[in-house]
Write an enzyme that holds these catalytic residues in place. Structure first.
Site, PDB file in Angstrom:
ATOM      1  N   PRO A  89     -12.039 -32.785  54.309  1.00  0.00           N
ATOM      2  CA  PRO A  89     -13.215 -32.179  53.652  1.00  0.00           C
ATOM      3  C   PRO A  89     -13.310 -30.677  53.878  1.00  0.00           C
ATOM      4  CG  PRO A  89     -13.878 -33.612  55.494  1.00  0.00           C
ATOM      5  CD  PRO A  89     -12.411 -33.777  55.314  1.00  0.00           C
ATOM      6  N   ARG A 154      -1.111 -38.202  35.521  1.00  0.00           N
ATOM      7  CA  ARG A 154      -1.485 -38.032  34.107  1.00  0.00           C
ATOM      8  C   ARG A 154      -0.720 -36.882  33.458  1.00  0.00           C
ATOM      9  NH1 ARG A 154      -5.762 -40.287  32.086  1.00  0.00           N
ATOM     10  NH2 ARG A 154      -6.275 -38.620  30.618  1.00  0.00           N
ATOM     11  N   ASP A 169      -8.305 -33.370  27.756  1.00  0.00           N
ATOM     12  CA  ASP A 169      -9.234 -33.783  28.810  1.00  0.00           C
ATOM     13  C   ASP A 169     -10.145 -32.641  29.235  1.00  0.00           C
ATOM     14  OD1 ASP A 169      -8.464 -36.417  29.103  1.00  0.00           O
ATOM     15  OD2 ASP A 169      -7.018 -36.009  30.703  1.00  0.00           O
TER      16      ASP A 169
HETATM   17  N1  SAM Z   1     -15.223 -34.985  60.958  1.00  0.00           N
HETATM   18  C1  SAM Z   1     -14.696 -34.595  59.702  1.00  0.00           C
HETATM   19  C2  SAM Z   1     -15.527 -33.447  59.114  1.00  0.00           C
HETATM   20  O1  SAM Z   1     -16.735 -33.448  59.306  1.00  0.00           O
HETATM   21  O2  SAM Z   1     -14.972 -32.571  58.447  1.00  0.00           O
HETATM   22  C3  SAM Z   1     -14.680 -35.770  58.726  1.00  0.00           C
HETATM   23  C4  SAM Z   1     -13.654 -36.788  59.049  1.00  0.00           C
HETATM   24  S1  SAM Z   1     -13.596 -38.090  57.886  1.00  0.00           S
HETATM   25  C5  SAM Z   1     -14.747 -39.228  58.530  1.00  0.00           C
HETATM   26  C6  SAM Z   1     -12.051 -38.852  58.168  1.00  0.00           C
HETATM   27  C7  SAM Z   1     -10.956 -38.476  57.208  1.00  0.00           C
HETATM   28  O3  SAM Z   1     -11.346 -38.783  55.891  1.00  0.00           O
HETATM   29  C8  SAM Z   1     -10.546 -37.017  57.177  1.00  0.00           C
HETATM   30  O4  SAM Z   1      -9.644 -36.684  58.198  1.00  0.00           O
HETATM   31  C9  SAM Z   1      -9.920 -36.896  55.801  1.00  0.00           C
HETATM   32  O5  SAM Z   1      -8.560 -37.279  55.804  1.00  0.00           O
HETATM   33  C10 SAM Z   1     -10.714 -37.899  54.985  1.00  0.00           C
HETATM   34  N2  SAM Z   1     -11.769 -37.273  54.163  1.00  0.00           N
HETATM   35  C11 SAM Z   1     -13.092 -37.426  54.300  1.00  0.00           C
HETATM   36  N3  SAM Z   1     -13.774 -36.747  53.386  1.00  0.00           N
HETATM   37  C12 SAM Z   1     -12.857 -36.144  52.610  1.00  0.00           C
HETATM   38  C13 SAM Z   1     -12.932 -35.290  51.482  1.00  0.00           C
HETATM   39  N4  SAM Z   1     -14.093 -34.907  50.978  1.00  0.00           N
HETATM   40  N5  SAM Z   1     -11.780 -34.860  50.938  1.00  0.00           N
HETATM   41  C14 SAM Z   1     -10.581 -35.227  51.446  1.00  0.00           C
HETATM   42  N6  SAM Z   1     -10.454 -36.033  52.522  1.00  0.00           N
HETATM   43  C15 SAM Z   1     -11.562 -36.487  53.098  1.00  0.00           C
END
Ligand code: SAM
Length: 226
Positions: A89, A154, A169
């Protein structure tokens, strides 16, 4: 296009890879998806890949050693080590422009996190492209990896029946607007009818109507795109 997905839960992908468009693309040799269980690279006798965070606090952190070992081993399984992407994220937000850039590379290694995410040294050592699929928190990177794969395939020539479809798209190059509304049979459902222009056979008028609808939708819903 080849994808290697590194995850603690490879089984999450079994339904996904067997769905129609993707399974056909795999069958036709246009797309290859290899799943790798990060747990296989742990030396821990209990198969653990996570530990408590230094400094304290809630949650667990994915350890640097099995992740780096796994990535390096997978990178060696092809002529080209591929583009390493970490789903997080805190990464660059995914949009169609980024998808169009990514699809230029024939191989991607997708690193899916769990728990609180990865030990920072995974990033420092491997220097992945960090990508977020949106400003919200998922439980793991697997859904993000599927979103990336789905959006990229795609654009792989031959995957869609009609290439024009991905060019029209929403957000795509040449059409930065939202797409126009679609209609199909029946012509009348509960008194709601298909716009006359779409039945006219006049291609110029149809193209103009669609362009106007696209603009109107974008103005109403996503002014930031204009
Ligand atoms: N503690 C982290 C933070 O607050 O940034 C969030 C960890 S999340 C619970 C666990 C995993 O989910 C991350 O390491 C990532 O690989 C994935 N993940 C969660 N949200 C994501 C998003 N918006 N985009 C991409 N990957 C995501």
């Amino acid at each position: 296009m080849r994808f290697d997905v590194l995850t603690l839960f490879p089984e999450i992908f079994s339904g996904y890879v067997s769905q129609s468009l993707l399974s056909k693309a795999i069958e036709n040799g246009l797309v290859q998806i290899d799943l790798h269980d990060i747990r296989k690279w742990t030396l821990d006798k209990h198969q653990r890949v996570d530990d408590r965070p230094y400094g304290g606090g809630p949650g667990m952190v994915m350890q640097v050693e099995p992740v780096v070992e796994c990535v390096e081993a997978v990178q060696k399984t092809g002529e080209n080590p591929g583009n390493l992407i970490m789903l997080t994220p805190t990464g660059k937000p995914l949009n169609q422009r980024l998808v169009e850039e990514l699809v230029q590379c024939p191989r991607h290694i997708l690193l899916c996190g769990r728990y609180e995410g990865f030990d920072q040294r995974v990033v420092d050592i491997l220097n992945p492209q960090e990508i977020s699929i949106g400003d919200y928190i998922l439980n793991g990177g697997e859904v993000g990896a599927m979103a990336l794969i789905d959006s990229m395939i795609r654009l792989v020539p031959g995957v869609l029946g009609d290439e024009q479809s991905s060019q029209d798209d929403s957000f795509s190059t040449g059409n930065r607007l939202l797409e126009f509304p679609h209609y199909t049979r029946p012509r009348d459902f509960r008194g709601r009818t298909v716009p006359e222009v779409l039945l006219s056979g006049d291609h110029g008028a149809i193209a103009q109507w669609r362009q106007e609808q696209s603009l109107q939708r974008t103005r109403e819903r996503r002014e930031d795109l204009l």
